[in-house]
Design an enzyme around this catalytic site. Structure first.
Site, short mmCIF file in Angstrom:
data_model
loop_
_atom_site.label_atom_id
_atom_site.label_comp_id
_atom_site.label_asym_id
_atom_site.label_seq_id
_atom_site.Cartn_x
_atom_site.Cartn_y
_atom_site.Cartn_z
N LYS A 1 -1.03 -9.42 2.60
CA LYS A 1 -0.22 -8.99 3.75
C LYS A 1 -1.09 -8.11 4.64
O LYS A 1 -1.87 -7.30 4.13
CB LYS A 1 1.03 -8.22 3.30
CG LYS A 1 1.86 -7.72 4.49
CD LYS A 1 3.26 -7.32 4.10
CE LYS A 1 3.38 -5.94 3.50
NZ LYS A 1 2.90 -4.82 4.35
N GLU B 1 -0.92 -5.62 8.13
CA GLU B 1 -0.20 -4.93 9.21
C GLU B 1 -1.01 -5.17 10.46
O GLU B 1 -2.09 -4.60 10.61
CB GLU B 1 -0.13 -3.43 8.93
CG GLU B 1 0.87 -3.07 7.88
CD GLU B 1 0.99 -1.56 7.72
OE1 GLU B 1 0.66 -0.81 8.65
OE2 GLU B 1 1.41 -1.15 6.62
N GLU C 1 9.56 -4.26 10.05
CA GLU C 1 9.93 -2.95 9.51
C GLU C 1 10.43 -2.03 10.62
O GLU C 1 9.82 -1.94 11.70
CB GLU C 1 8.73 -2.30 8.79
CG GLU C 1 9.08 -0.90 8.27
CD GLU C 1 8.13 -0.34 7.22
OE1 GLU C 1 7.18 -1.04 6.81
OE2 GLU C 1 8.35 0.81 6.81
N ASP D 1 -1.08 -6.15 -0.33
CA ASP D 1 -1.44 -5.58 0.98
C ASP D 1 -2.94 -5.37 1.12
O ASP D 1 -3.57 -4.89 0.18
CB ASP D 1 -0.81 -4.18 1.10
CG ASP D 1 0.35 -4.12 2.06
OD1 ASP D 1 0.48 -5.01 2.91
OD2 ASP D 1 1.14 -3.16 1.92
N ASP E 1 0.83 -1.21 0.00
CA ASP E 1 0.00 0.00 0.00
C ASP E 1 0.87 1.26 0.00
O ASP E 1 0.37 2.38 -0.07
CB ASP E 1 -1.02 0.00 1.14
CG ASP E 1 -0.37 0.04 2.50
OD1 ASP E 1 0.86 -0.09 2.59
OD2 ASP E 1 -1.11 0.20 3.50
N SER E 2 2.20 1.07 0.00
CA SER E 2 3.11 2.20 -0.25
C SER E 2 2.80 2.83 -1.60
O SER E 2 3.22 3.95 -1.87
CB SER E 2 4.57 1.72 -0.20
OG SER E 2 4.76 0.62 -1.07
O1 KIV Z 1 3.60 -1.08 1.54
C1 KIV Z 1 4.74 -1.55 1.39
O2 KIV Z 1 5.41 -1.33 0.38
C2 KIV Z 1 5.27 -2.39 2.46
C3 KIV Z 1 6.72 -2.72 2.41
C4 KIV Z 1 7.52 -1.51 2.66
C5 KIV Z 1 7.08 -3.84 3.30
O3 KIV Z 1 4.57 -2.74 3.35
#
Ligand code: KIV
Length: 274
Positions: free
Chosen positions: A118, A120, A187, A88, A49-50
Site C-alpha cells: 500500500k 500513501e 481515509e 504499507d 505503518d500505524s
Molecule cells: O497504517 C494503517 O494502519 C493504515 C490504515 C489505517 C488504513 O493505513
C-alpha cells in the site's frame, strides 16, 4: 502445479471483483496470533505503518522503517492462510524515485510473502504506482487523510471539506485508479466525497472514517478492540480490552503479592523413576 504451492488466499482479482457486489472487510494486523484470530473473518489483513504508533509507541508513522514493516509482515503472513496480506511502504522508502519504490516493494514482497503493497500517494506519485504495477507489484492506493503527511498538514486532519480539497482528493483517487491501483483506501473524508469517489472509480474504495458508502471498511484493530483510552470519532469499539487487561493484571499482581500464585496445581513436581 502441486497442491502445496496453490494459494488459498484471497487474490487481487477477487478483491477487485467485489466492487458493487459485496462489502470488503479489512483490518490491520501486526503479529502472528492476532492475524490468526482475524484471518477467518476478513478479506484483507493490512500490516499498516500505524504499527509505529500502535505497537512501538511512536508519535507519528514517519519514523517507521522498511525493516519494521518486513518483520511484522512476516509475522502476519505466518499467522494467516486465508486473507490477502497487504504491507504499507513506510515514509521515505518510495517517494525518491520509481526505482526506489520498486526496490522497496520487491524486498517487502520477497521477504514477507505478502501479496500487495500500500502506498500513501497523492497525484504526484501516479507515475511511481504505474511503474510498480507494470512490473508486477499490486498496489493499494491511499488518499484523503494521509498519516505520512502529518508534518505537512500540521496534524491528522480530515480532508475534502472545502471545494479545493474536494477537487484534490478526487484527482488523487482518479490518478491512483488510472495508474493501476487495484483498490484505494479513503481515509478521513466527508460522507459526500466518499460516496462520489466510490461512484467515480471502477476499483473498490476501502473507507476509514469515510462513511458507509465505500465498497469496504478498514479499522485499526487495536482501536476497535479498545486497547487505547482514546480513539478517533469514526471508530466503533467492539470490545474493551484495556479494561479486561487492567482487571486481569490487577488480580495477578494481588495473587503474587498474597503468595497465592502459583497454586498447588501450577507447579512441576519431582517424579521418581520407580
Ligand atoms: O497504517 C494503517 O494502519 C493504515 C490504515 C489505517 C488504513 O493505513
Amino acid at each position: 502445479m502441486s497442491k502445496q504451492v496453490q494459494s488459498r488466499r484471497v487474490t487481487v482479482p477477487a478483491i477487485r471483483a467485489l466492487k458493487g457486489r459485496e462489502k470488503i472487510v479489512c483490518l490491520t494486523a501486526y503479529t502472528a496470533p492476532v492475524a490468526a484470530a482475524l484471518d477467518p473473518h476478513v478479506d484483507v489483513l493490512l500490516v499498516g505503518d500505524s504499527l509505529g504508533m500502535v505497537v512501538h509507541g511512536l508519535p507519528t508513522p514517519t519514523a517507521v522503517t522498511l525493516e519494521m514493516m518486513i518483520l511484522h509482515g512476516q509475522a502476519v503472513v505466518r499467522g494467516s492462510s486465508h486473507a490477502m496480506v497487504v504491507v504499507d511502504l513506510p515514509f521515505g522508502t518510495f517517494e525518491g524515485s520509481p526505482e526506489q519504490a520498486f526496490a522497496a516493494s520487491v524486498r517487502v514482497m520477497k521477504e514477507t510473502g505478502c501479496q500487495a503493497v500500500k502506498i500513501e500517494a497523492g497525484e504526484g506519485l501516479a507515475g511511481t504506482i504505474a511503474f510498480l504495477v507494470q512490473r508486477g507489484v499490486p498496489v493499494m492506493g491511499h488518499v484523503g487523510l494521509r498519516p505520512q503527511a502529518v508534518h505537512i498538514d500540521g496534524g491528522f486532519k480530515a480532508k475534502g471539506r472545502n471545494d479545493d480539497e474536494r477537487a484534490r482528493v478526487i484527482a488523487e483517487a482518479r490518478a491512483a485508479e488510472d495508474a493501476g491501483c487495484f483498490a484505494i483506501v479513503l481515509e478521513g473524508v466527508s460522507e459526500e466525497l466518499a460516496q462520489e469517489i466510490t461512484r467515480i472509480v471502477r476499483v473498490p474504495t476501502i473507507g476509514i472514517g469515510a462513511s458507509p458508502h465505500c465498497d469496504g471498511q478498514i479499522l485499526v484493530t487495536d482501536d476497535m478492540l479498545g486497547v487505547f483510552e482514546w480513539a478517533p470519532k469514526f471508530v466503533r469499539r467492539y470490545a474493551d480490552l484495556r479494561t479486561i487487561i487492567t482487571e486481569a493484571v490487577s488480580r495477578y499482581a494481588a495473587d503474587v503479592r498474597a503468595g497465592t500464585f502459583p497454586g498447588a496445581d501450577e507447579v512441576y513436581r519431582f517424579k521418581s523413576k520407580d
